[in-house]
Structure formats: structure tokens, C-alpha cells
Design a protein around this motif. Structure first.
Motif, PDB file in Angstrom:
ATOM      1  N   ASP A 153       0.837  -1.192   0.000  1.00 47.67           N
ATOM      2  CA  ASP A 153       0.000   0.000   0.000  1.00 47.67           C
ATOM      3  C   ASP A 153       0.872   1.243   0.000  1.00 47.67           C
ATOM      4  OD1 ASP A 153      -2.465   1.320   0.011  1.00 47.67           O
ATOM      5  OD2 ASP A 153      -3.254   0.050   1.608  1.00 47.67           O
ATOM      6  N   VAL A 154       0.203   2.391   0.066  1.00 47.41           N
ATOM      7  CA  VAL A 154       0.893   3.656   0.319  1.00 47.41           C
ATOM      8  C   VAL A 154       0.723   3.995   1.797  1.00 47.41           C
ATOM      9  CG1 VAL A 154       0.805   4.603  -2.010  1.00 47.41           C
ATOM     10  CG2 VAL A 154      -1.177   4.879  -0.505  1.00 47.41           C
ATOM     11  N   PHE A 155       1.770   4.567   2.373  1.00 45.64           N
ATOM     12  CA  PHE A 155       1.785   4.910   3.793  1.00 45.64           C
ATOM     13  C   PHE A 155       2.387   6.299   3.963  1.00 45.64           C
ATOM     14  CE2 PHE A 155       1.978   0.331   3.485  1.00 45.64           C
ATOM     15  CZ  PHE A 155       1.088  -0.112   4.462  1.00 45.64           C
ATOM     16  N   GLN A 156       1.956   6.989   5.001  1.00 45.31           N
ATOM     17  CA  GLN A 156       2.553   8.266   5.365  1.00 45.31           C
ATOM     18  C   GLN A 156       3.782   8.037   6.242  1.00 45.31           C
ATOM     19  OE1 GLN A 156      -1.811  10.308   6.035  1.00 45.31           O
ATOM     20  NE2 GLN A 156      -0.139  11.025   7.318  1.00 45.31           N
ATOM     21  N   GLU A 157       4.699   8.989   6.193  1.00 47.88           N
ATOM     22  CA  GLU A 157       5.749   9.027   7.187  1.00 47.88           C
ATOM     23  C   GLU A 157       5.123   9.310   8.555  1.00 47.88           C
ATOM     24  OE1 GLU A 157       9.618   8.960   5.973  1.00 47.88           O
ATOM     25  OE2 GLU A 157       8.063   7.584   5.263  1.00 47.88           O
ATOM     26  N   GLU A 158       5.773   8.884   9.628  1.00 46.64           N
ATOM     27  CA  GLU A 158       5.164   8.982  10.946  1.00 46.64           C
ATOM     28  C   GLU A 158       4.893  10.426  11.371  1.00 46.64           C
ATOM     29  OE1 GLU A 158       3.376   8.140  14.453  1.00 46.64           O
ATOM     30  OE2 GLU A 158       3.715   6.904  12.683  1.00 46.64           O
ATOM     31  N   ASP A 159       5.779  11.352  11.001  1.00 46.30           N
ATOM     32  CA  ASP A 159       5.620  12.743  11.431  1.00 46.30           C
ATOM     33  C   ASP A 159       4.957  13.611  10.363  1.00 46.30           C
ATOM     34  OD1 ASP A 159       7.649  12.650   9.595  1.00 46.30           O
ATOM     35  OD2 ASP A 159       9.059  13.872  10.755  1.00 46.30           O
ATOM     36  N   GLU A 160       4.258  13.000   9.435  1.00 47.38           N
ATOM     37  CA  GLU A 160       3.707  13.701   8.283  1.00 47.38           C
ATOM     38  C   GLU A 160       2.184  13.785   8.385  1.00 47.38           C
ATOM     39  OE1 GLU A 160       4.754  13.433   3.600  1.00 47.38           O
ATOM     40  OE2 GLU A 160       4.108  11.555   4.526  1.00 47.38           O
ATOM     41  N   SER A 161       1.630  14.950   8.130  1.00 44.23           N
ATOM     42  CA  SER A 161       0.181  15.091   8.080  1.00 44.23           C
ATOM     43  C   SER A 161      -0.333  14.577   6.738  1.00 44.23           C
ATOM     44  CB  SER A 161      -0.223  16.555   8.247  1.00 44.23           C
ATOM     45  OG  SER A 161       0.154  17.308   7.101  1.00 44.23           O
ATOM     46  N   ARG A 162      -1.624  14.296   6.694  1.00 48.74           N
ATOM     47  CA  ARG A 162      -2.205  13.864   5.420  1.00 48.74           C
ATOM     48  C   ARG A 162      -2.057  14.965   4.368  1.00 48.74           C
ATOM     49  NH1 ARG A 162      -7.466  14.093   2.921  1.00 48.74           N
ATOM     50  NH2 ARG A 162      -7.720  12.363   1.426  1.00 48.74           N
ATOM     51  N   ASP A 163      -2.246  16.214   4.756  1.00 53.19           N
ATOM     52  CA  ASP A 163      -2.115  17.310   3.798  1.00 53.19           C
ATOM     53  C   ASP A 163      -0.712  17.354   3.206  1.00 53.19           C
ATOM     54  OD1 ASP A 163      -4.722  18.091   4.049  1.00 53.19           O
ATOM     55  OD2 ASP A 163      -4.309  19.755   5.423  1.00 53.19           O
ATOM     56  N   ASP A 164       0.304  17.179   4.050  1.00 46.67           N
ATOM     57  CA  ASP A 164       1.680  17.202   3.549  1.00 46.67           C
ATOM     58  C   ASP A 164       1.947  16.001   2.644  1.00 46.67           C
ATOM     59  OD1 ASP A 164       2.275  19.562   4.802  1.00 46.67           O
ATOM     60  OD2 ASP A 164       3.179  18.610   6.566  1.00 46.67           O
ATOM     61  N   VAL A 170       0.856  14.608  -4.929  1.00 46.43           N
ATOM     62  CA  VAL A 170       0.331  15.330  -6.081  1.00 46.43           C
ATOM     63  C   VAL A 170       1.475  15.863  -6.939  1.00 46.43           C
ATOM     64  CG1 VAL A 170      -0.873  17.451  -6.766  1.00 46.43           C
ATOM     65  CG2 VAL A 170      -1.902  15.909  -5.078  1.00 46.43           C
ATOM     66  N   ALA A 171       2.550  16.301  -6.299  1.00 45.69           N
ATOM     67  CA  ALA A 171       3.719  16.760  -7.069  1.00 45.69           C
ATOM     68  C   ALA A 171       4.288  15.620  -7.919  1.00 45.69           C
ATOM     69  CB  ALA A 171       4.786  17.300  -6.115  1.00 45.69           C
ATOM     70  N   ARG A 172       4.254  14.392  -7.402  1.00 40.70           N
ATOM     71  CA  ARG A 172       4.676  13.235  -8.199  1.00 40.70           C
ATOM     72  C   ARG A 172       3.756  13.044  -9.394  1.00 40.70           C
ATOM     73  NH1 ARG A 172       4.929   7.924  -4.696  1.00 40.70           N
ATOM     74  NH2 ARG A 172       5.257   7.047  -6.781  1.00 40.70           N
ATOM     75  N   VAL A 173       2.450  13.093  -9.140  1.00 40.30           N
ATOM     76  CA  VAL A 173       1.472  12.858 -10.208  1.00 40.30           C
ATOM     77  C   VAL A 173       1.670  13.864 -11.340  1.00 40.30           C
ATOM     78  CG1 VAL A 173      -0.991  12.831 -10.779  1.00 40.30           C
ATOM     79  CG2 VAL A 173      -0.194  11.826  -8.621  1.00 40.30           C
ATOM     80  N   GLN A 174       2.024  15.094 -10.998  1.00 37.29           N
ATOM     81  CA  GLN A 174       2.219  16.122 -12.024  1.00 37.29           C
ATOM     82  C   GLN A 174       3.348  15.751 -12.982  1.00 37.29           C
ATOM     83  OE1 GLN A 174       0.161  18.397 -12.477  1.00 37.29           O
ATOM     84  NE2 GLN A 174      -0.734  19.116 -10.561  1.00 37.29           N
ATOM     85  N   GLN A 221      11.143   4.111  -3.232  1.00 38.31           N
ATOM     86  CA  GLN A 221      12.057   5.247  -3.187  1.00 38.31           C
ATOM     87  C   GLN A 221      11.355   6.573  -2.908  1.00 38.31           C
ATOM     88  OE1 GLN A 221      13.747   6.222  -7.085  1.00 38.31           O
ATOM     89  NE2 GLN A 221      12.100   5.084  -8.093  1.00 38.31           N
ATOM     90  N   HIS A 222      10.015   6.586  -2.981  1.00 44.30           N
ATOM     91  CA  HIS A 222       9.284   7.848  -2.838  1.00 44.30           C
ATOM     92  C   HIS A 222       8.694   8.054  -1.442  1.00 44.30           C
ATOM     93  CE1 HIS A 222       9.615   8.494  -7.133  1.00 44.30           C
ATOM     94  NE2 HIS A 222       9.134   7.287  -7.348  1.00 44.30           N
ATOM     95  N   ARG A 223       9.043   7.202  -0.480  1.00 44.82           N
ATOM     96  CA  ARG A 223       8.545   7.320   0.893  1.00 44.82           C
ATOM     97  C   ARG A 223       7.015   7.261   0.939  1.00 44.82           C
ATOM     98  NH1 ARG A 223       9.316  11.957   3.402  1.00 44.82           N
ATOM     99  NH2 ARG A 223       9.664  13.150   1.494  1.00 44.82           N
ATOM    100  N   ALA A 224       6.453   6.361   0.137  1.00 48.35           N
ATOM    101  CA  ALA A 224       5.001   6.172   0.127  1.00 48.35           C
ATOM    102  C   ALA A 224       4.687   4.688  -0.028  1.00 48.35           C
ATOM    103  CB  ALA A 224       4.357   6.992  -0.978  1.00 48.35           C
TER     104      ALA A 224
END
Length: 235
Positions: A153-164, A170-174, A221-224
Motif C-alpha cells: 500500500d501507500v503509507f505516510q511518514e510517521e511525522d507527516e500530516s495527510r495534507d503534507d 500530487v507533485a509526483r502525479v504532475q 524510493q518515494h517514501r510512500a
């Protein structure tokens, strides 16, 4: 063309360019599953596999055919992908079952017969945090004590908000190739409305509370994107 078919066409373009590292995670999944089968002591045909959010099996059908399965059950909320998955699986030596359904409904359903192996790829992140807990609790009841849950799956970093998280994804998708502006906007809209990736440390704690030992077998490699292996804690 239906809305689903439009969304699936867009998703297939994403898969073809491998911007979500599907080939790497498929390779990591193969290593993990073959190691697990080896640890069970032999390659007897004994493993019942339930694949939650099976999709069209474009990357994993050859792996599943190679495993010592006694049965395979593919479950997906989108009925339209099930014939595609059945074609990809082909003439397997074990019985295959195809069901349109929700992965959380499967996990919380009552069943007296445990399964050996649960696999889910890029589906559980659509659940809310509370429903992820319900899923892990239910899946623990439905898996054998020597079984395994393989969770890509995709996961957030522990100290990362969903918005961040969403901002950097989204920057990747672009930058993804092969998509029209309309298709890229559709992907971004889906991310913002439907993606609720778990924070790594938080989900480890939730898994432990639900009776699992959780380890990370691969991280992209993308931390997701990542692959987690969950083993039941023996009662």
C-alpha cells in the motif's frame, strides 16, 4: 464508456509506466511469499489464499500460479475487473473463486474456517483509520495462527500530516508521463477524496493491539509505497 472504464483506463496508463513501482513490489512480494512457503516446511498444496482488492492481476497472476495453493479467492469492489483477473490467472491447477465485495465486509464476517494467506495491494488505504483497525482485528480472526497477511500500500511518514503527504504525492502525479491533463486531474481528485494512508508507526501500534507482528519487507524510493508482512501473534 462508463466512469469506471475511464478510471480504469487511466489507472492502466499509470501501471504501464510503473510510476508506483509495481514491478519492484511484485518482486518483493514474490520473495516474501516464497520464503514464507519455505518456512512452512515443504511445498505441499495446502495454502488457501484470499486476495482483497485483487484488481486485474496483471503483475501477480504468474506468482500466484506458482505457489502451492489449494484455493484462490479474488475479491474486488469493482465487478468489472474480475473477468480480467480470471483471464490473467488462466488455467490454474487449483480452484479459483471470484467475488464482488468489500474487503472490510470480508474481514469482519464470521467464519469458522480460517485461511492461510491474505493478500491486499493498494486497497486498504481507502479505509478510514478506525476502519483500518476494524480490518486488522477482523483479519486476525480470519487467518490461521501460522498464517500471513501481505499488505502492499501507500503509507505516510510517521511525522507527516495527510495534507503534507498529499502535497508531495500530487507533485509526483504532475510528473507522471502518458496522462492527459484531464486524466491527471482525475487521479489527483481521487487521491484527495479517497486516499487515507496510514502513518507507519501508528499502524504498527494498531497492528500489535490487534494481535499482529508487523515488519516492513520493502519500501519504495518515494517514501510512500511499501510492503508490510503481518504475522499473527500466537495465542
Amino acid at each position: 464508456m462508463t466512469l469506471f472504464e475511464q478510471q480504469w483506463q487511466t489507472f492502466r496508463k499509470v501501471l504501464n509506466h510503473d510510476v508506483m513501482e509495481h514491478r519492484a513490489v511484485a518482486d518483493a512480494t514474490a520473495v516474501a511469499l516464497r520464503d514464507w512457503c519455505d518456512q512452512r516446511g515443504d511445498w505441499r498444496t495446502s495454502v488457501a489464499l484470499v486476495d482483497l482488492g485483487c484488481g486485474d492481476l496483471a503483475h501477480l497472476a504468474p506468482l500466484f500460479r506458482s505457489l502451492p495453493l489449494r484455493s484462490y479467492t479474488g475479491i474486488d469492489l469493482a465487478a468489472s475487473v474480475l473477468p480480467l483477473a480470471e483471464r490473467q490467472m488462466g488455467a490454474a491447477r487449483f480452484p479459483c473463486h471470484w467475488r464482488c465485495g468489500d474487503l472490510l465486509d470480508w474481514a469482519v464476517a464470521q467464519s469458522e474456517q480460517p485461511v492461510d494467506l491474505i493478500h491486499s495491494a493498494f486497497a486498504i488505504h481507502h479505509l478510514s483509520d478506525s476502519d483500518k483497525g476494524r480490518f486488522l482485528e477482523g483479519a486476525r480472526r480470519r487467518v490461521a495462527d501460522d498464517g500471513l497477511l501481505v499488505w502492499t500500500d501507500v503509507f505516510q511518514e510517521e511525522d507527516e500530516s495527510r495534507d503534507d503527504y498529499l502535497k508531495r504525492y500530487v507533485a509526483r502525479v504532475q510528473q507522471w508521463p502518458g496522462l492527459s491533463g484531464e486524466q491527471r486531474d482525475a487521479v489527483i481528485d481521487h487521491l484527495k477524496r479517497c486516499d487515507w494512508p496510514a502513518r507507519r508507526g501508528w499502524i504498527e501500534s494498531v497492528a500489535a493491539d490487534c494481535g499482529w507482528t508487523m515488519t516492513w519487507a520493502w519500501r519504495g524510493q518515494h517514501r510512500a509505497e511499501a510492503l508490510a508482512l503481518l504475522r499473527p501473534v500466537r495465542p
